[in-house]
Design an enzyme around this catalytic site. Structure first.
Site, PDB file in Angstrom:
ATOM      1  CG  ASP A  52     -22.484  -0.755 -22.070  1.00 43.63           C
ATOM      2  OD1 ASP A  52     -22.765  -1.142 -20.920  1.00 43.63           O
ATOM      3  OD2 ASP A  52     -22.040   0.374 -22.321  1.00 43.63           O
TER       4      ASP A  52
ATOM      5  CE1 TYR B 269     -13.621  -0.994 -22.944  1.00 44.18           C
ATOM      6  CE2 TYR B 269     -11.882   0.211 -21.806  1.00 44.18           C
ATOM      7  CZ  TYR B 269     -12.956  -0.672 -21.784  1.00 44.18           C
ATOM      8  OH  TYR B 269     -13.339  -1.216 -20.588  1.00 44.18           O
TER       9      TYR B 269
ATOM     10  CG  ASP C 126     -25.108   3.997 -25.699  1.00 43.41           C
ATOM     11  OD1 ASP C 126     -26.210   4.582 -25.765  1.00 43.41           O
ATOM     12  OD2 ASP C 126     -24.980   2.863 -25.197  1.00 43.41           O
TER      13      ASP C 126
ATOM     14  NE  ARG D 159     -22.143   4.149 -21.801  1.00 43.70           N
ATOM     15  CZ  ARG D 159     -23.270   3.513 -22.113  1.00 43.70           C
ATOM     16  NH1 ARG D 159     -24.409   4.163 -22.154  1.00 43.70           N
ATOM     17  NH2 ARG D 159     -23.251   2.223 -22.359  1.00 43.70           N
TER      18      ARG D 159
END
Length: 280
Positions: free
Chosen positions: A38, A66, A80, A174
């Site tokens: 993103d 992550y 998010d 997310r």
């Protein structure tokens, strides 16, 4: 000019923006990437250049690692920090112990409902296109795999708990952040995201956008990491015509190399090496 780049994507750019930068820097049109990040996220973006785009289905791209910060106390429509707030609650009572206790239920094979802002299709349309129109549709839960989930930074007065996630493909971090919040009885969203690794590609070795040069390309055969068959001039010519090759028997799949250039991907079939993907 064929190979792979491990690029550190900065915030504020789409993955397509990075691909466009690679095209400009290397003056080549044939460029693709493995695994979208993103715009607000940073970290490892694996980019294929030239004929390497044909290898994207074959190179190792898991597990993914992550580092995410969970914003407890606020939920958004995009799950998010960029979305509109949909719910709020006082999260000041959240303790590190409660968060640690909640994490194990999200490890292993679990079910996850993809977010509306994903690139999945519904009746021929991307979910994120429907979301932009204010349309929400039912999504089926999918099985994902999370190998490890660790608390890195405990929440302070309910805010800013950082987790490290090691997972398989198709995992939406997310949504994981939102679901962890729900398990604790709190609205939550993903506040920040850094992709630290994609398979063997690590953030510590990633290059910045200003360092994109041909010299940084990882050769195609090295990215695959398959066993190697070194072939002669004649064998290379035969493979490029799609013809089989005699050779040492090892079974499985190999890369055929001629003068350090990838000629073909081959597999052992019926007593011969059969090319199934050939490179000019």
């Amino acid at each position: 000019m064929d190979g792979f780049l491990n690029i550190h994507k900065p915030a504020g750019m789409t993955s397509h923006d990075v691909v466009a930068r690679v095209r400009r820097n290397l003056k080549i049109k044939r460029v693709g990437h493995a695994g979208t990040l993103d715009p607000d996220a940073t970290g490892v973006l694996v980019v294929a250049v030239g004929q390497a785009t044909r290898l994207l289905p074959h190179i190792p791209l898991e597990p993914k690692v992550y580092l995410a910060t969970i914003g407890f106390g606020t939920a958004t429509d995009t799950e998010d920090a960029s979305g509109q707030v949909t719910a709020q609650a006082d999260a000041s009572g959240l303790t590190p112990e409660a968060l640690v206790a909640a994490l194990p239920r999200f490890v292993g094979e679990i079910q996850q409902v993809p977010p509306m802002v994903s690139a999945l299709h519904h009746n021929g349309q991307r979910l994120y296109d429907l979301a932009r129109q204010g349309i929400t549709v039912e999504r089926e839960a999918r099985t994902i795999t999370i190998q490890a989930l660790d608390l890195i930074t405990p929440p302070l007065l309910g805010a800013g708990g950082a987790i490290r996630v090691t997972c398989g493909g198709g995992t939406y971090i997310r949504t994981l952040c939102k679901d962890i919040g729900e398990a604790l009885g709190l609205p939550a969203h993903m506040a920040t995201l850094v992709r630290e690794a994609v398979g063997p590609y690590n953030l510590s070795e990633a290059i910045g956008l200003d360092a994109i040069t041909e010299a940084k390309l990882l050769p195609m055969h090295e990215a695959l990491g398959w066993p190697t068959l070194r072939v002669s001039d004649h064998e290379a010519a035969e493979l490029r015509l799609g013809r089989t090759m005699e050779g040492p028997t090892s079974g499985g799949e190999c890369v055929a190399l001629h003068q350090e250039r990838l000629v073909a991907l081959v597999r052992w079939e019926s007593g011969h090496w059969q090319p199934f993907k050939v490179f000019s």
